[in-house]
Design an enzyme around this catalytic site. Structure first.
Site, short mmCIF file in Angstrom:
data_model
loop_
_atom_site.label_atom_id
_atom_site.label_comp_id
_atom_site.label_asym_id
_atom_site.label_seq_id
_atom_site.Cartn_x
_atom_site.Cartn_y
_atom_site.Cartn_z
CD GLU A 1 41.36 -66.26 -24.50
OE1 GLU A 1 40.14 -66.22 -24.83
OE2 GLU A 1 42.10 -66.24 -25.63
CB SER B 1 37.34 -47.13 -11.53
OG SER B 1 36.27 -46.45 -11.49
CB SER C 1 34.75 -50.25 -16.38
OG SER C 1 33.73 -50.47 -16.50
CG ASP D 1 30.12 -53.95 -11.74
OD1 ASP D 1 30.10 -53.23 -10.92
OD2 ASP D 1 29.64 -53.81 -12.80
N GLY D 2 28.81 -55.32 -9.27
CA GLY D 2 27.55 -55.65 -8.98
C GLY D 2 27.28 -55.68 -7.37
CG ASN E 1 34.50 -46.53 -9.18
OD1 ASN E 1 35.09 -47.52 -8.81
ND2 ASN E 1 33.28 -46.58 -9.69
C1 IPE Z 1 34.18 -50.99 -12.45
O1 IPE Z 1 32.83 -51.10 -12.03
C2 IPE Z 1 35.13 -50.61 -11.48
C3 IPE Z 1 35.23 -51.53 -10.26
C4 IPE Z 1 34.80 -52.61 -10.25
C5 IPE Z 1 36.13 -51.11 -9.03
P1 IPE Z 1 32.07 -49.70 -12.36
O2 IPE Z 1 30.63 -50.18 -11.72
O3 IPE Z 1 32.55 -48.45 -11.84
O4 IPE Z 1 32.10 -49.72 -13.92
P2 IPE Z 1 30.87 -49.18 -14.72
O5 IPE Z 1 30.80 -47.54 -14.32
O6 IPE Z 1 29.68 -49.73 -14.85
O7 IPE Z 1 31.51 -48.97 -16.01
C1 IPE Z 2 31.55 -52.63 -7.71
O1 IPE Z 2 30.31 -52.56 -7.61
C2 IPE Z 2 32.04 -52.10 -6.76
C3 IPE Z 2 32.85 -50.89 -7.26
C4 IPE Z 2 32.64 -50.26 -8.26
C5 IPE Z 2 33.71 -50.06 -6.13
P1 IPE Z 2 29.29 -51.29 -8.07
O2 IPE Z 2 29.28 -50.42 -6.90
O3 IPE Z 2 29.73 -50.97 -9.19
O4 IPE Z 2 27.92 -52.33 -8.15
P2 IPE Z 2 26.75 -52.02 -9.21
O5 IPE Z 2 27.40 -52.38 -10.62
O6 IPE Z 2 26.28 -50.62 -9.09
O7 IPE Z 2 25.64 -53.13 -8.90
MG MG Z 3 29.30 -51.35 -11.31
#
Ligand code: IPE
Ligand code: IPE
Ligand code: MG
Length: 228
Positions: A195, A60, A184, A15-16, A63
Site C-alpha cells: 500500500e 539512493s 525512486s 524525502d524533503g 544520490n
Molecule cells: C529518494 O529521494 C531517495 C531518498 C529519500 C534517500 P530523492 O530526492 O533522491 O528522489 P527523487 O530524485 O526526487 O526521485
Molecule cells: C531526502 O531529502 C534525503 C536524501 C535523498 C538523501 P532530499 O535531500 O531529497 O530533499 P529534497 O527532496 O531536495 O527536499
Molecule cells: Mg528529494
C-alpha cells in the site's frame, strides 16, 4: 486499531530535507542534519506501535549525482547514526541491516556498519533496514546473478530469498514524505503489493502524529492481492 491492521513491515522514503532547509534560508545540509535527528523518534514510535520491520531509505544509488559537499555531509551523518546506534541499541531487541552496495562506501564507514550488523545479528524483536547506496533494480540484478552463481534456479521465491529484506517480508506499507509521488528505485521487487501512502509533510516535520495518520489510512485499505 486491531493488531492485524498494523503493518508488519513499513518502508519509508524520507524525502524533503533539502526543501525544508531551503524554506528556512539554510543550507541543504542543515536539513539533512535535522532530518537525521528525526529518525530515532519514528523508529521508536513505529516499533512501539507493533510494526516488526522498518526499511528507511537514507541514500539512493542515484544520490551520488549530488554535489560532493552534500554527499560528504550525508555520509558523515550516516556514520554518526550508525555509531550512535551501536552504543544505544546493541543491547536492544533491534537487528540493524544496511541494505545497499557497501563496496562504494569508505572503508571506515563499512567497518562501523559491519560492527553493528555483527553485534545485533541475533536480536530478534525488530529489524531496522537502512537503505544506503540502495537501488531496487540493482538489488534484483544482484539477486539473479547470485542465484546463477550458486547454481540455483531463478524463481519468484528464490529471488526473494536473495534480497536484503529477506527476513523482513514484503513491505505492507510504503510511506513517502515530501510530496513526490514516485518510488525512486525503492523496494521495486518487494513493493509489488505494498500500500502506498504519500504525504506533503517534509521529512524533518514528519512526527508521530503523521506516522499515525499513515497507519490509520493503511487500516482502511482493502488489500485484494488480485482476488475479489
Ligand atoms: C529518494 O529521494 C531517495 C531518498 C529519500 C534517500 P530523492 O530526492 O533522491 O528522489 P527523487 O530524485 O526526487 O526521485
Ligand atoms: C531526502 O531529502 C534525503 C536524501 C535523498 C538523501 P532530499 O535531500 O531529497 O530533499 P529534497 O527532496 O531536495 O527536499
Ligand atoms: Mg528529494
Amino acid at each position: 486499531m486491531s493488531e492485524s491492521k498494523i503493518p508488519h513491515h513499513v518502508g519509508i522514503i524520507m524525502d524533503g530535507n533539502g526543501r525544508w532547509a531551503t524554506a528556512r534560508g539554510k543550507d541543504r545540509s542543515y536539513g539533512h542534519k535535522i532530518g537525521s535527528s528525526n529518525v530515532d523518534k519514528i523508529v521508536e514510535h513505529a516499533f512501539n506501535s507493533g510494526v516488526y520491520a522498518l526499511t528507511l531509505y537514507a541514500f539512493s544509488s542515484e544520490n551520488w549525482a549530488r554535489p560532493k559537499k552534500e554527499v560528504d555531509e550525508l555520509m558523515k551523518l550516516l556514520k554518526l547514526y550508525i555509531q550512535k546506534f551501536y552504543k544505544k541499541l546493541v543491547g536492544s531487541g533491534i537487528r540493524l541491516i544496511v541494505a545497499g552496495d557497501k563496496s562504494a562506501l569508505t572503508p571506515d564507514l563499512v567497518k562501523e556498519i559491519e560492527k553493528v550488523e555483527q553485534a545485533t545479528k541475533n536480536n530478534a524483536e525488530h529489524i531496522l533496514n537502512i537503505a544506503l547506496n540502495y537501488g531496487g533494480r540493482q538489488e534484483i540484478v544482484n539477486a539473479v546473478n547470485k542465484l546463477i552463481n550458486d547454481g540455483k534456479s531463478v524463481t519468484v521465491d528464490s529471488i526473494t530469498e536473495y534480497l536484503y529484506t529477506k527476513d523482513s517480508g514484503d513491505p505492507d506499507l510504503i510511506i513517502r514524505t515530501g510530496g513526490e509521488k514516485r518510488l525512486s528505485n525503492f523496494l521495486l521487487y518487494q513493493g509489488a503489493y505494498s500500500e502506498l501512502y504519500f504525504t506533503d509533510a517534509l521529512w524533518p516535520d514528519f512526527d508521530e502524529i503523521e506516522f499515525d495518520k499513515a497507519l490509520e489510512e493503511f487500516s482502511k485499505r482493502k488489500r485484494r492481492f488480485g482476488k475479489i
